[in-house]
Structures are given as structure tokens and as C-alpha cells.
Design an enzyme around this catalytic site. Structure first.
Site, PDB file in Angstrom:
ATOM      1  N   GLU A  88      13.217  26.562  69.951  1.00  0.00           N
ATOM      2  CA  GLU A  88      13.538  25.431  69.079  1.00  0.00           C
ATOM      3  C   GLU A  88      15.008  25.035  69.199  1.00  0.00           C
ATOM      4  OE1 GLU A  88      11.490  23.510  67.363  1.00  0.00           O
ATOM      5  OE2 GLU A  88       9.817  24.723  68.107  1.00  0.00           O
ATOM      6  N   HIS A 126      13.450  16.106  71.175  1.00  0.00           N
ATOM      7  CA  HIS A 126      13.255  17.529  70.876  1.00  0.00           C
ATOM      8  C   HIS A 126      11.914  18.000  71.438  1.00  0.00           C
ATOM      9  CE1 HIS A 126      12.969  21.195  68.335  1.00  0.00           C
ATOM     10  NE2 HIS A 126      11.693  20.859  68.299  1.00  0.00           N
ATOM     11  N   GLU A 127      10.844  17.230  71.186  1.00  0.00           N
ATOM     12  CA  GLU A 127       9.517  17.608  71.684  1.00  0.00           C
ATOM     13  C   GLU A 127       9.482  17.589  73.212  1.00  0.00           C
ATOM     14  OE1 GLU A 127       7.249  18.824  69.820  1.00  0.00           O
ATOM     15  OE2 GLU A 127       8.368  18.444  67.985  1.00  0.00           O
ATOM     16  N   ASP A 181      16.265  21.468  70.448  1.00  0.00           N
ATOM     17  CA  ASP A 181      17.205  20.664  69.660  1.00  0.00           C
ATOM     18  C   ASP A 181      18.364  20.189  70.528  1.00  0.00           C
ATOM     19  OD1 ASP A 181      15.848  20.745  67.294  1.00  0.00           O
ATOM     20  OD2 ASP A 181      17.070  22.309  66.376  1.00  0.00           O
ATOM     21  N   HIS A 218      10.780  20.729  74.671  1.00  0.00           N
ATOM     22  CA  HIS A 218       9.771  21.789  74.794  1.00  0.00           C
ATOM     23  C   HIS A 218       9.009  21.646  76.110  1.00  0.00           C
ATOM     24  CE1 HIS A 218      10.283  23.691  70.967  1.00  0.00           C
ATOM     25  NE2 HIS A 218      10.017  22.597  70.276  1.00  0.00           N
TER      26      HIS A 218
END
Length: 418
Positions: free
Chosen positions: A341, A266-267, A345, A270
Site C-alpha cells: 500500500e 494508487h490502484e 501510494d 498495485h
């Protein structure tokens, strides 16, 4: 003009308090209903924690408003008459730092209450009084040292450039970028002890994830965050090859390997989508607007305040109104951030491999449990405060049927590896 400035700040405080009151009422009602994601006991406990935090937020807003009125009414003038130096640069720095020191001292009781009463009551605080005093002293010293340097830089710009507000914006924006670059190093130097991840298998899998997105890092590190707090977290910090992956030891303890990889995926999502640069761009837009407004204030305002247009007055006014513009920008930043976000995800579940969405959903549910995050919020509160989508919406986007959640998986502690 002065009354308009006070009116704007008053509206800001009233909206802030109203959002908190609506959240308190909403959570107080919801916590007595059917538990969502959590066990009945944890659901009630998370609701109580959320309400307690909002009550503290309201008290803090009242104090901030009182301070604002004092500063505008006579506080800045009192500092001006009290702090006297022959050297103009030193005087400007001393007055602004005096303003910041007073604000820090006033906030200390709230910091103490949150750490040793509120967090202690709900099982988060792991810090000793000596550790808290040490951390506070270090933060205070860093504010004095680096704050003085920044104020000195802004003072020089204001004193030497006609378009001071534009050059000051560029200077402060550069400082923001520099802070993002150096944050992991400073945190490791003064607060957390970072050690290289010793689990070779996990380290290898994390680096494999990073290679898939082109993320270049100086290493994967574990923070001894559990000595201060029981919450779970992880972060990527820095720019270029100086980037670090930092995992809280609490996160490694509570999540399985697959869940941890999904969270890191997930990070990395980003990073792959350039979200950090988008966020910095939004912060830059906010700073540009702030400096643009305060760089063109009418002289009549200073006459009403009974103050000169000295650099320290301009800087203090900027600092006083920064929260207002930040609050006004928050809905815009929130919309962008919540969209990011969802995309992160999606990528995190893909990077985690087959069944990645299940692992990420499981990790999100454990984060809610361990961090005592109440899963329901009032829409107004979400609009003004949420940078992340409500966890229920994130789970729905991952394909989880909320009505059929298996809560039993949240009751036990998972091993670090599977």
C-alpha cells in the site's frame, strides 16, 4: 486429536474476541479525546460506528463457535443421517450444500442487523428491503449452483486420486483465479448496473494514466452503488484484456478529478508492482497448507468423531477450519499488503503529476470522512486485521504534517470536476 482440534479453534476464537475487546476499549477512550482528521462530531460518530461493528463481530464469533461445537459434536453426523441419496456423488454434494445453507441461514440476522439497523443508524444504507431480499436470494442461488459444481469437482478428485489433497488444491486454486477473472462480469450481471463513463475528459485522463503503466482495460465503467450504500469505492477486476476499471458513483460525486486520478493511480501502482499476483500467491500458500494438513489427518480423528472418511466429511472439516488458517495467515498477509500500500501510494502520487501527493492525501482524508473510518486503532487489532496501513501513517508517508491538518476541507462536498 479431537481435543487438540477443538483447542486450536477455541484459541482462535478467544484471540479474535480479545482483539475486538482491546479495539473497543481503545476506541472508546480515543473518541473522547482530540479529534483527528475529522470534525469533533464526525470523529465521535466514527468511533461509535467502529465500536458497534466490533460488538457485532464478537456476537458473531460466539455464534460461529457454538456452530463449530455443534458440527463437530453431532451436526455432521445428523446431516449424514438425514440426507440420503442412492447416488454417492449427489449425496456428497447435498450434505456439503446443506452445511453451507445452514451457515448462510444462521448469518442472515447479522446481515440484516448490519444493513438495516447499524448502517441505517450511521447513514450508510441506501438499500430497500426488497433490494436486500433480491440480493440475498441471488447470492443464495449462486452459492447453490456454483458451490455444487465445486463440491462435485472436489468429490471426483478425492474419489479417484491417492494424492487427492494436492489435486484438490490445484483445482480450488484455479477456481480462485477464475473468480477473480469473472467477478466484474458477474457483479455487473446480477448486482450492479455498470455504464461506460460519460465524462469524456475524465475518461481520457484515466486512460492516459493506464497507458503509463501498461494497464490494458476493456473500459472505464460507473457502478450505481449508491442505490445500496453511501460508501466510496473503486476496483479493478479481471485479467488480461477483460480487465475493467469500475468507479462507484459515490466516489465520482465526492472526489475532485485530481483526487480521483490520484486514487486510481494508487490502484494502478498495485498493478504495476504485480501486487494482485503476490496476493494470489499468498492465498495459494494458505490453500496449499490447508489441503496439506487435512489431506494427512490421522484415521483416529474420524473414529473420535464417529464419522467415515467420506469426501463430504473432509470438505466440511476444511470449510470449518478455513477461517482459523486465514486468521493465522493474516498477520503475514497484512505485513506484505501494508508494504504494498505504501508503494502504491508513492506511485499514485507520482502518476497524478505535480502535487499528486497532496491530491492523494486529500482523497484519503475524504474517504475517511465519507466512510466513517475511525482513524485510530489498537496495535493488536492492526496486527491481526489491517491489510492497509493506518491512514495517519499513510498521510505521514505522503509528507502530510498531521499536527497541522486543515479539517475545513473535509466539511464540504467537492464537485466532480475541477
Amino acid at each position: 486429536m479431537l481435543m487438540m482440534i477443538i483447542g486450536i479453534y477455541t484459541i482462535f476464537v478467544l484471540i479474535t474476541i480479545y482483539a475486538s475487546i482491546m479495539q473497543i476499549g481503545y476506541v472508546n477512550q480515543a473518541k473522547r479525546g482530540k479529534a483527528v482528521l475529522l470534525s469533533d462530531a464526525d470523529f465521535l460518530k466514527a468511533g461509535n460506528y467502529s465500536v458497534a461493528k466490533e460488538k457485532m463481530s464478537i456476537a458473531s464469533a460466539f455464534i460461529d463457535y457454538l456452530l463449530f461445537i455443534i458440527w463437530i459434536g453431532f451436526g455432521i453426523k445428523a446431516l449424514e443421517n438425514t440426507i440420503l441419496f442412492e447416488n454417492e456423488a449427489v449425496m456428497n454434494i447435498a450434505i456439503v450444500m446443506g452445511f453451507l445453507i445452514i451457515g448462510s441461514v444462521v448469518s442472515l440476522p447479522f446481515s440484516y442487523y448490519e444493513k438495516f439497523i447499524l448502517d441505517e443508524k450511521f447513514g450508510f444504507n441506501k438499500s430497500s428491503m426488497s433490494q436486500w431480499i433480491k440480493d440475498t436470494a441471488i447470492s443464495f442461488a449462486m452459492t447453490l449452483i456454483f458451490g455444487s459444481i465445486v463440491v462435485w469437482g472436489v468429490y471426483l478428485i478425492i474419489s479417484n486420486f491417492t494424492l487427492w489433497w494436492l489435486w484438490s488444491f490445484l483445482f480450488i486454486f484455479s477456481v480462485v483465479i477464475l473468480i477473480n477473472m469473472l467477478y466484474p462480469a458477474f457483479r455487473a450481471m446480477f448486482f450492479d448496473k455498470l455504464t461506460p463513463l460519460k465524462d469524456e475528459k475524465l475518461d481520457s485522463e484515466i486512460k492516459s494514466l493506464m497507458e503509463k503503466t501498461g494497464f490494458v482495460s476493456s473500459g472505464v465503467f460507473v457502478s450505481d452503488a449508491s442505490k445500496r450504500d453511501a460508501r466510496l469505492n473503486a476496483y479493478f477486476g479481471g485479467f488480461g484484456k477483460a480487465k475493467r476499471v469500475v468507479l462507484f458513483d459515490t466516489l465520482i460525486e465526492k472526489l475532485s478529478t485530481r483526487e480521483l486520478l490520484a486514487v486510481l493511480g494508487h490502484e494502478l501502482g498495485h498493478f504495476a508492482h504485480g501486487d494482485i499476483y503476490k496476493n494470489i500467491g499468498l492465498v495459494g500458500a494458505m490453500l496449499f497448507a490447508m489441503f496439506g494438513i487435512f489431506g494427512n489427518l490421522p484415521e483416529s480423528l474420524y473414529l473420535e468423531l464417529g464419522l467415515s472418511q467420506a469426501p463430504y466429511v473432509l470438505i466440511i472439516l476444511l470449510l470449518l477450519f478455513m477461517p482459523v488458517l486465514g486468521f493465522l495467515m493474516m498477520p503475514i498477509m497484512g505485513i506484505v499488503s501494508r508494504h504494498n500500500e505504501y508503494e502504491a501510494d508513492k506511485m499514485g502520487s507520482e502518476l497524478a503529476g505535480v502535487g499528486g501527493e497532496v491530491e492523494l492525501a486529500s482523497a484519503l482524508k475524504k474517504l475517511v470522512t465519507e466512510n466513517r473510518s475511525f482513524p485510530l486503532s489498537h496495535p493488536i487489532y492492526i496486527f491481526f486485521h489491517y491489510t492497509h496501513p493506518p491512514v495517519l501513517e499513510r498521510l505521514k508517508a505522503l509528507g502530510v504534517d498531521i499536527a497541522e491538518l486543515d479539517k475545513s476541507a473535509l466539511e464540504g462536498t467537492c464537485q466532480a470536476n475541477i
